[in-house]
Scaffold this motif. Structure first.
Motif, mmCIF file in Angstrom:
data_model
loop_
_atom_site.group_PDB
_atom_site.id
_atom_site.type_symbol
_atom_site.label_atom_id
_atom_site.label_comp_id
_atom_site.label_asym_id
_atom_site.label_seq_id
_atom_site.Cartn_x
_atom_site.Cartn_y
_atom_site.Cartn_z
ATOM 1 N N ARG A 140 -60.596 -34.378 42.648
ATOM 2 C CA ARG A 140 -61.989 -34.208 42.071
ATOM 3 C C ARG A 140 -63.119 -33.868 43.195
ATOM 4 N NH1 ARG A 140 -63.135 -38.404 38.005
ATOM 5 N NH2 ARG A 140 -61.289 -39.366 37.179
ATOM 6 N N ILE A 142 -62.528 -31.720 45.495
ATOM 7 C CA ILE A 142 -62.557 -30.305 45.479
ATOM 8 C C ILE A 142 -63.634 -29.675 44.915
ATOM 9 C CG2 ILE A 142 -61.323 -29.753 43.721
ATOM 10 C CD1 ILE A 142 -61.246 -27.696 46.902
ATOM 11 N N ASP A 143 -64.203 -30.183 43.613
ATOM 12 C CA ASP A 143 -65.372 -29.403 43.012
ATOM 13 C C ASP A 143 -66.636 -30.095 43.716
ATOM 14 O OD1 ASP A 143 -64.733 -28.052 40.765
ATOM 15 O OD2 ASP A 143 -63.665 -30.053 39.877
ATOM 16 N N GLU A 144 -66.892 -31.328 44.279
ATOM 17 C CA GLU A 144 -68.025 -31.405 44.969
ATOM 18 C C GLU A 144 -68.025 -30.598 46.285
ATOM 19 O OE1 GLU A 144 -68.408 -35.502 46.152
ATOM 20 O OE2 GLU A 144 -70.485 -35.201 46.987
ATOM 21 N N LEU A 146 -66.942 -27.679 46.710
ATOM 22 C CA LEU A 146 -67.162 -26.459 46.443
ATOM 23 C C LEU A 146 -68.666 -26.166 46.107
ATOM 24 C CD1 LEU A 146 -64.048 -25.287 44.413
ATOM 25 C CD2 LEU A 146 -64.647 -24.632 46.837
ATOM 26 N N ALA A 147 -69.058 -27.103 45.062
ATOM 27 C CA ALA A 147 -70.523 -27.072 44.684
ATOM 28 C C ALA A 147 -71.394 -27.082 45.949
ATOM 29 C CB ALA A 147 -70.724 -28.121 43.659
ATOM 30 N N LYS A 148 -71.069 -28.018 46.923
ATOM 31 C CA LYS A 148 -72.143 -28.277 47.881
ATOM 32 C C LYS A 148 -72.126 -27.188 49.013
ATOM 33 C CE LYS A 148 -73.507 -32.618 46.519
ATOM 34 N NZ LYS A 148 -72.971 -33.863 46.580
ATOM 35 N N ASN A 150 -71.057 -24.123 48.930
ATOM 36 C CA ASN A 150 -71.244 -22.581 48.277
ATOM 37 C C ASN A 150 -69.914 -21.592 48.871
ATOM 38 O OD1 ASN A 150 -73.514 -22.490 46.777
ATOM 39 N ND2 ASN A 150 -74.734 -22.434 48.587
ATOM 40 N N VAL A 151 -68.964 -22.264 48.964
ATOM 41 C CA VAL A 151 -67.650 -21.650 49.350
ATOM 42 C C VAL A 151 -67.509 -20.920 47.933
ATOM 43 C CG1 VAL A 151 -65.261 -21.580 50.061
ATOM 44 C CG2 VAL A 151 -66.921 -22.977 51.116
ATOM 45 N N SER A 152 -66.961 -19.762 47.959
ATOM 46 C CA SER A 152 -66.929 -18.981 46.652
ATOM 47 C C SER A 152 -65.401 -18.397 46.591
ATOM 48 C CB SER A 152 -67.826 -18.017 46.419
ATOM 49 O OG SER A 152 -67.938 -17.065 47.384
ATOM 50 N N ARG A 153 -64.759 -18.345 47.521
ATOM 51 C CA ARG A 153 -63.442 -18.118 47.437
ATOM 52 C C ARG A 153 -62.301 -18.688 48.340
ATOM 53 N NH1 ARG A 153 -62.196 -12.063 47.857
ATOM 54 N NH2 ARG A 153 -63.346 -11.902 45.855
ATOM 55 N N VAL A 228 -57.095 -25.302 44.325
ATOM 56 C CA VAL A 228 -57.429 -23.977 44.610
ATOM 57 C C VAL A 228 -55.927 -23.093 44.840
ATOM 58 C CG1 VAL A 228 -59.480 -24.366 45.635
ATOM 59 C CG2 VAL A 228 -57.774 -24.335 46.928
ATOM 60 N N PRO B 109 -63.739 -21.384 42.902
ATOM 61 C CA PRO B 109 -62.265 -21.183 43.225
ATOM 62 C C PRO B 109 -61.328 -22.414 42.606
ATOM 63 C CG PRO B 109 -63.630 -21.393 45.042
ATOM 64 C CD PRO B 109 -64.639 -21.654 43.652
ATOM 65 N N TYR B 133 -73.131 -26.468 37.670
ATOM 66 C CA TYR B 133 -71.699 -26.776 38.220
ATOM 67 C C TYR B 133 -72.134 -28.090 39.032
ATOM 68 C CZ TYR B 133 -67.424 -26.454 41.098
ATOM 69 O OH TYR B 133 -66.316 -26.691 42.061
ATOM 70 N N VAL B 137 -70.355 -31.728 38.617
ATOM 71 C CA VAL B 137 -69.930 -32.576 39.746
ATOM 72 C C VAL B 137 -70.406 -33.963 39.765
ATOM 73 C CG1 VAL B 137 -70.013 -32.868 42.385
ATOM 74 C CG2 VAL B 137 -69.465 -30.654 41.338
#
Lengths: 267, 169
Positions: A140, A142-144, A146-148, A150-153, A228, B109, B133, B137
């Motif tokens: 779970r 991981i989504d937070e 990524l969202a915060k 701004n890592v996109s890949r 990921v 990702p 998004y 979250v």
């Protein structure tokens, strides 16, 4: 009043972060007086660049640094988040996310481990359970993250490990880790954690010597990386609770899973 | 990427009005193709049953993504068309526009795909999708009652999503 790691004071809409183990006597409207166990340099307050900070003076016998700071909060908070130690992003995120009191967090975690020991009795089982809990958190979290952030890949494992150490740990635990000991093909590395808020006040009794107290962390990393598409194996190499001088986590990339069309039969 | 971007052909819907009623629908998928969320605000024509419709949408995006990566003129190494790629590898598209609608797409990702279908004249929705998004979250990923990988049944998320989408499109 005692503030622990990562505690901040909210003043006039800005956040001011105090270093680890800061005891504070507070506060007039724009004045901020504190007794610091670390010198201003160790606290990484940008003294010279912040003209409204008055010099600190040490008050000896307790080795506390007593200071009165009058400050322009907008300036200070901006500068603290630019502290050169960690990449800005990790610090900046940490400054903006909701936080809980560090002691409360540490003690709650301790209580969970204690309860698991009571319930499961076997140390091995507790290790497993902590790892599983961490995994559930990780998928779970991981989504937070990524969202915060701004890592996109995250394709490159090397890059990803750096981001975990520099941004991830900073964002969720308020500490920075470093990545070392890459093997030749870049699939195995060691994350070194010198400062770990989970283990404040913790000592392992003789009956629990096999316990990996922080096993939840390895689970979190494993779970987050799995989301990921990186299957990893995370193991503890060194543990301060067992007398080593740092925490070391070995992260080994087993496989990167390619993206496949998920439906078996087409229509 | 735009299809027919400049030519506004006749059966085009009315221009966006001020009080946002221009979003048609929204899909959220995870990596395994499970439709976590389908929201519909304005969709007069429906030809397929819901499940097929979602499958088709997922398939469209999946193929389009591998096509766009295949056509990418800037990178040398790319596999054959249809060969599975690692997530995040290759380029990705963020929207396409037909004469009747615009589809905006974001993939994280972690494999969450957000799809918002709006009026063709809506502007760049990349930032709004990021915001959605964030809503996901806050209201879904952090919701202890939600099991990851299952359809989202969370009122609070739906309400705030509705509200937000009304304000952007």
């Amino acid at each position: 009043m005692t503030f622990g790691y990562g505690t901040r004071l909210r003043r006039r809409g800005y956040l001011l972060r105090c270093g680890r183990q800061v005891e504070m006597g507070l506060i007039s409207k724009k004045k901020w007086t504190g007794f610091f166990r670390k010198s201003p340099q160790q606290l990484r307050l940008p003294l010279s660049s912040c003209p409204s900070l008055k010099p600190f003076r040490a008050s000896s016998p307790t080795l506390l640094y007593n200071c009165t700071v009058s400050l322009d909060f907008s300036q200070l908070s901006a500068q603290i988040s630019m502290a050169p130690v960690a990449p800005r992003s990790g610090d900046a995120i940490f400054a903006n996310v909701e936080r809980v009191n560090a002691e409360l967090f540490t003690l709650t975690y301790g209580a969970i481990v204690r309860q698991l020991l009571t319930d499961l009795e076997e140390v091995e089982e507790v290790n497993k359970q902590l790892d599983q809990m961490g995994y559930n958190i990780g998928i779970r979290l991981i989504d937070e993250f990524l969202a915060k952030s701004n890592v996109s890949r995250c394709v490159d494992f090397k890059e990803t490990a750096e981001v975990i150490a520099k941004v991830g740990f900073k964002m969720f635990l308020g500490v920075t880790a470093s990545v070392t000991n890459w093997d030749a093909d870049g699939t195995c590395c060691i994350i070194v954690l010198e400062d770990n808020p989970l283990v404040d006040f913790v000592e392992l009794p003789d009956t629990c010597q096999g316990l990996y107290y922080c096993n939840v962390l390895s689970g979190v990393i494993r779970g987050a990386l799995e989301m990921v598409s990186m299957k990893t194996e995370v193991t503890w190499l060194r543990d301060m609770l067992r007398g080593d001088d740092a925490f070391e986590l070995q992260v080994k990339l087993l496989k990167q899973v390619a993206e496949e069309y998920p439906y078996k039969d087409d229509e | 990427m735009q299809f027919f971007g400049s030519s506004e052909i006749s059966p085009s819907p009315p221009a966006p009005t001020a009080s946002g009623n221009n979003a048609h629908m929204m899909y959220v998928f995870n990596r395994n193709g499970v439709c976590l969320l389908y929201r519909e605000w304005n969709r007069p024509l429906r030809t397929l049953d819901a499940q097929q419709d979602q499958k088709l949408m997922f398939g469209l995006l999946f193929s389009l993504k591998s096509l766009t990566a295949k056509m990418d003129p800037t990178t040398a190494e790319k596999g054959n068309l249809g060969v599975p790629q690692l997530p995040g590898q290759g380029c990705s598209f963020h929207s396409f526009r037909t004469n009747t609608y615009k589809l905006s797409f974001m993939e994280t990702p972690s494999g969450i795909k957000l799809i918002l279908v709006t009026h063709p004249r809506t502007g760049d929705l990349r930032e709004p999708l990021k915001y959605i998004y964030n809503l996901y979250v806050e209201y879904v990923a952090k919701n202890p009652l939600y099991t990851p990988g299952t359809p989202i049944k969370c009122e609070l998320f739906n309400t705030s999503l509705d509200q937000y989408v009304r304000s952007i499109a």
